[in-house]
Motif scaffolding. Structure first.
Motif, PDB file in Angstrom:
ATOM      1  N   THR A 149      -8.668  -0.542 -11.526  1.00 24.71           N
ATOM      2  CA  THR A 149      -8.285  -1.903 -11.158  1.00 24.71           C
ATOM      3  C   THR A 149      -7.822  -2.659 -12.404  1.00 24.71           C
ATOM      4  OG1 THR A 149     -10.533  -2.744 -11.452  1.00 24.71           O
ATOM      5  CG2 THR A 149      -9.943  -1.953  -9.255  1.00 24.71           C
ATOM      6  N   PRO A 162       4.226   0.740 -10.127  1.00 23.77           N
ATOM      7  CA  PRO A 162       4.286  -0.393  -9.193  1.00 23.77           C
ATOM      8  C   PRO A 162       5.661  -1.045  -9.116  1.00 23.77           C
ATOM      9  CG  PRO A 162       2.960  -0.951 -11.116  1.00 23.77           C
ATOM     10  CD  PRO A 162       3.193   0.520 -11.163  1.00 23.77           C
ATOM     11  N   PHE A 168      -3.817  10.438  -4.310  1.00 22.76           N
ATOM     12  CA  PHE A 168      -3.571   9.152  -4.963  1.00 22.76           C
ATOM     13  C   PHE A 168      -3.145   8.110  -3.933  1.00 22.76           C
ATOM     14  CE2 PHE A 168      -0.785   6.051  -7.018  1.00 22.76           C
ATOM     15  CZ  PHE A 168      -1.565   5.652  -8.093  1.00 22.76           C
ATOM     16  N   HIS A 169      -3.780   6.955  -3.991  1.00 21.02           N
ATOM     17  CA  HIS A 169      -3.421   5.816  -3.148  1.00 21.02           C
ATOM     18  C   HIS A 169      -3.397   4.573  -4.020  1.00 21.02           C
ATOM     19  CE1 HIS A 169      -3.385   2.879   0.124  1.00 21.02           C
ATOM     20  NE2 HIS A 169      -4.310   2.232  -0.571  1.00 21.02           N
ATOM     21  N   ALA A 170      -2.443   3.711  -3.766  1.00 23.42           N
ATOM     22  CA  ALA A 170      -2.347   2.485  -4.551  1.00 23.42           C
ATOM     23  C   ALA A 170      -2.188   1.284  -3.641  1.00 23.42           C
ATOM     24  CB  ALA A 170      -1.171   2.559  -5.518  1.00 23.42           C
ATOM     25  N   ASP A 203       0.859  -1.184   0.000  1.00 21.16           N
ATOM     26  CA  ASP A 203       0.000   0.000   0.000  1.00 21.16           C
ATOM     27  C   ASP A 203       0.892   1.229   0.000  1.00 21.16           C
ATOM     28  OD1 ASP A 203      -3.065  -0.537   0.515  1.00 21.16           O
ATOM     29  OD2 ASP A 203      -1.965  -2.067   1.628  1.00 21.16           O
ATOM     30  N   PHE A 227      -3.850  -4.607  -9.536  1.00 20.25           N
ATOM     31  CA  PHE A 227      -3.916  -3.171  -9.288  1.00 20.25           C
ATOM     32  C   PHE A 227      -5.212  -2.781  -8.591  1.00 20.25           C
ATOM     33  CE2 PHE A 227      -0.884  -3.571 -12.625  1.00 20.25           C
ATOM     34  CZ  PHE A 227      -0.145  -2.405 -12.730  1.00 20.25           C
ATOM     35  N   GLU A 228      -5.080  -1.868  -7.637  1.00 18.20           N
ATOM     36  CA  GLU A 228      -6.218  -1.139  -7.088  1.00 18.20           C
ATOM     37  C   GLU A 228      -5.712   0.257  -6.751  1.00 18.20           C
ATOM     38  OE1 GLU A 228      -9.323  -1.181  -3.329  1.00 18.20           O
ATOM     39  OE2 GLU A 228      -8.391  -3.066  -3.957  1.00 18.20           O
ATOM     40  N   GLN A 229      -5.950   1.197  -7.653  1.00 18.90           N
ATOM     41  CA  GLN A 229      -5.420   2.544  -7.519  1.00 18.90           C
ATOM     42  C   GLN A 229      -6.569   3.529  -7.348  1.00 18.90           C
ATOM     43  OE1 GLN A 229      -1.497   1.761 -10.399  1.00 18.90           O
ATOM     44  NE2 GLN A 229      -3.158   3.079 -11.113  1.00 18.90           N
ATOM     45  N   TRP A 247      -0.989  -2.532  -4.558  1.00 16.07           N
ATOM     46  CA  TRP A 247      -0.519  -3.458  -5.577  1.00 16.07           C
ATOM     47  C   TRP A 247      -0.205  -4.794  -4.921  1.00 16.07           C
ATOM     48  CZ3 TRP A 247       2.645   1.359  -6.125  1.00 16.07           C
ATOM     49  CH2 TRP A 247       2.089   2.235  -7.072  1.00 16.07           C
TER      50      TRP A 247
END
Length: 254
Positions: free
Chosen positions: A79, A109, A51-53, A42, A69-71, A55
């Motif tokens: 996703t 990522p 922005f938050h990711a 995370d 992916f979940e961004q 992976w």
């Protein structure tokens, strides 16, 4: 009575130390932070972008990597899944496959993965085997030299002064958790300076396990792009294409 209490306290301390040692012994001493079979990362960027990711990475013994992916950003959530096969070809599906050039989606990522690995190796050079159930606080810093990141196709430089600090602990057998803040200096062309922070949290699984995709897994509906051929636009996978068949093609082009 006081002797009994003292003896029990000593035994409790011994058992606690033994438990910590057992937690640390479930991973071979030579294992590096960059050696997990699977890991989740995370990442929050302290630039005010929102922005938050998240992976999720799965590492195949054959060298392939699957990234889920979940961004999140103010405009919505993105996703999807992306495969990096033999370092030569990308395959993707979901929201992330809607861009023309898949490699532009891969950069963040991979850079953040190798940045987290590298900082952990600087701060805890003994590796994940040194981490037990008790939270281990760590830090690494440099006031003079920039932190330089090299991760195969991509590189990055984070100006000094920089500092990484956080804590790591054993989540379960052969698994490690960590939280880390990485603060570094941003400089513009006019000589101005600012401080920026990237916040990491994640988990790493060092247990041997099966790769989520098999040789016979269908890639129909995926996009494919050969980065080893310098392709800059992804195309739809051909009908009937499987992961095994695409792996064979990479062997033919080496």
């Amino acid at each position: 009575m006081s002797r009994i209490v003292t003896r029990l306290a000593a035994l409790a301390a011994t058992w606690a130390l033994a438990g910590a040692a057992m937690a640390a012994d479930d991973i071979d001493a030579g294992t590096g932070w960059h050696d997990p079979v699977a890991n989740v990362l995370d990442v929050d960027f302290g630039d005010g972008s929102g922005f938050h990711a998240r992976w999720s990475y799965f590492h195949c013994e054959c060298g392939d990597v699957l990234i889920r992916f979940e961004q999140g950003a103010p405009e919505g959530v993105t996703t999807g899944e992306m495969l990096l096969i033999d370092g030569q070809v990308l395959a993707a599906r979901g929201d992330i496959a809607q861009v023309d050039d898949l490699e532009t989606v891969l950069q963040a990522p991979l850079l953040m993965l190798h940045l987290s690995f590298g900082l952990l190796e600087r701060a805890v050079p003994e590796g994940p085997s040194a981490i037990g159930e008790r939270r281990h606080r760590f830090s690494a810093s440099d006031n003079l030299n920039a932190y330089r990141l090299e991760s195969g196709r991509y590189s990055g430089t984070f100006d000094a002064p920089w500092k990484a600090s956080g804590q790591a602990w054993s989540g379960a057998e052969s698994r490690r958790r960590f939280e880390m803040d990485f603060t570094f200096t941003l400089r513009d062309d006019q000589g101005g300076e600012d401080e920026s922070t990237i916040t990491f949290s994640g988990g790493q699984d060092y247990r041997p396990g099966a790769f989520p995709m098999q040789e016979e897994s269908s890639l129909e509906g995926w996009k494919v792009q050969w980065i080893s051929r310098n392709e800059t636009v992804a195309h739809a996978a051909e009908s009937g294409l499987t992961l095994g068949a695409l792996r064979e093609q990479t062997g033919q082009t080496r």
